[in-house]
Design a protein around this motif. Structure first.
Motif, short mmCIF file in Angstrom:
data_model
loop_
_atom_site.label_atom_id
_atom_site.label_comp_id
_atom_site.label_asym_id
_atom_site.label_seq_id
_atom_site.Cartn_x
_atom_site.Cartn_y
_atom_site.Cartn_z
N PRO A 24 0.79 -1.24 0.00
CA PRO A 24 0.00 0.00 0.00
C PRO A 24 0.82 1.29 0.00
O PRO A 24 0.31 2.33 -0.41
CB PRO A 24 -0.85 -0.12 1.27
N SER A 25 2.07 1.22 0.42
CA SER A 25 2.88 2.45 0.45
C SER A 25 3.56 2.72 -0.90
O SER A 25 4.19 3.76 -1.06
CB SER A 25 3.93 2.37 1.56
N THR A 26 3.40 1.81 -1.84
CA THR A 26 4.00 1.98 -3.17
C THR A 26 2.94 2.55 -4.11
O THR A 26 1.83 2.02 -4.19
CB THR A 26 4.51 0.63 -3.72
N PRO A 27 3.27 3.62 -4.82
CA PRO A 27 2.29 4.21 -5.75
C PRO A 27 1.85 3.20 -6.82
O PRO A 27 2.67 2.43 -7.32
CB PRO A 27 3.05 5.37 -6.39
N ILE A 28 0.58 3.23 -7.15
CA ILE A 28 0.02 2.29 -8.14
C ILE A 28 0.73 2.43 -9.49
O ILE A 28 0.90 1.45 -10.21
CB ILE A 28 -1.51 2.45 -8.28
N GLU A 29 1.18 3.64 -9.82
CA GLU A 29 1.89 3.84 -11.08
C GLU A 29 3.18 3.03 -11.11
O GLU A 29 3.54 2.45 -12.13
CB GLU A 29 2.19 5.33 -11.31
N GLN A 30 3.88 3.01 -9.98
CA GLN A 30 5.12 2.25 -9.89
C GLN A 30 4.83 0.75 -9.98
O GLN A 30 5.54 0.01 -10.66
CB GLN A 30 5.85 2.57 -8.59
N ILE A 31 3.80 0.31 -9.30
CA ILE A 31 3.42 -1.11 -9.35
C ILE A 31 3.04 -1.50 -10.76
O ILE A 31 3.49 -2.54 -11.27
CB ILE A 31 2.27 -1.39 -8.36
N SER A 32 2.25 -0.70 -11.42
CA SER A 32 1.84 -0.99 -12.81
C SER A 32 3.05 -1.05 -13.73
O SER A 32 3.12 -1.91 -14.62
CB SER A 32 0.85 0.06 -13.31
N ALA A 33 4.01 -0.17 -13.51
CA ALA A 33 5.22 -0.17 -14.34
C ALA A 33 6.02 -1.45 -14.13
O ALA A 33 6.53 -2.04 -15.09
CB ALA A 33 6.07 1.06 -14.03
N VAL A 34 6.13 -1.89 -12.89
CA VAL A 34 6.87 -3.13 -12.60
C VAL A 34 6.16 -4.32 -13.24
O VAL A 34 6.81 -5.19 -13.83
CB VAL A 34 7.02 -3.32 -11.07
N VAL A 35 4.84 -4.35 -13.16
CA VAL A 35 4.07 -5.44 -13.79
C VAL A 35 4.27 -5.41 -15.30
O VAL A 35 4.50 -6.45 -15.93
CB VAL A 35 2.58 -5.36 -13.40
N ARG A 36 4.21 -4.22 -15.90
CA ARG A 36 4.42 -4.10 -17.35
C ARG A 36 5.80 -4.60 -17.77
O ARG A 36 5.94 -5.32 -18.76
CB ARG A 36 4.25 -2.64 -17.80
N GLU A 37 6.82 -4.21 -17.00
CA GLU A 37 8.18 -4.63 -17.32
C GLU A 37 8.33 -6.15 -17.24
O GLU A 37 8.94 -6.77 -18.11
CB GLU A 37 9.18 -3.98 -16.37
N ALA A 38 7.76 -6.74 -16.20
CA ALA A 38 7.83 -8.19 -16.04
C ALA A 38 7.06 -8.88 -17.16
O ALA A 38 7.49 -9.91 -17.69
CB ALA A 38 7.27 -8.60 -14.68
N HIS A 39 5.95 -8.31 -17.56
CA HIS A 39 5.14 -8.88 -18.65
C HIS A 39 5.88 -8.77 -19.98
O HIS A 39 5.91 -9.73 -20.77
CB HIS A 39 3.79 -8.16 -18.70
N LEU A 40 6.49 -7.64 -20.23
CA LEU A 40 7.25 -7.46 -21.48
C LEU A 40 8.42 -8.42 -21.58
O LEU A 40 8.77 -8.87 -22.67
CB LEU A 40 7.74 -6.01 -21.59
#
Length: 68
Positions: A24-40
């Motif tokens: 919860p302390s991590t911004p959703i934008e950062q989480i989404s970016a990490v998920v995108r990078e892992a997906h790519l």
């Protein structure tokens, strides 16, 4: 040129939402970016069945590392 939203994209959004609740302390934008990078990183995988599991594991690992 627009890209179609796939079922896999919807699953990536769900993964980001789960991780946002877990970090919860991590911004959703950062989480989404990490998920995108892992997906790519798995874009070339021929067998797609396990991609969501692998993405979630990798993103969780990266977020844990960033939190320490």
């Amino acid at each position: 040129m627009t890209r179609e939203i796939t079922d896999e994209d919807a699953v990536m959004d769900q993964i980001a939402e789960r991780l946002a609740a877990r970090f919860p302390s991590t911004p959703i934008e950062q989480i989404s970016a990490v998920v995108r990078e892992a997906h790519l990183a798995l874009a070339g995988a021929h067998v797609r069945d396990f991609v969501p599991v692998l993405v979630e594991r990798e993103a969780t690992s990266r977020l844990k590392s960033a939190a320490t």
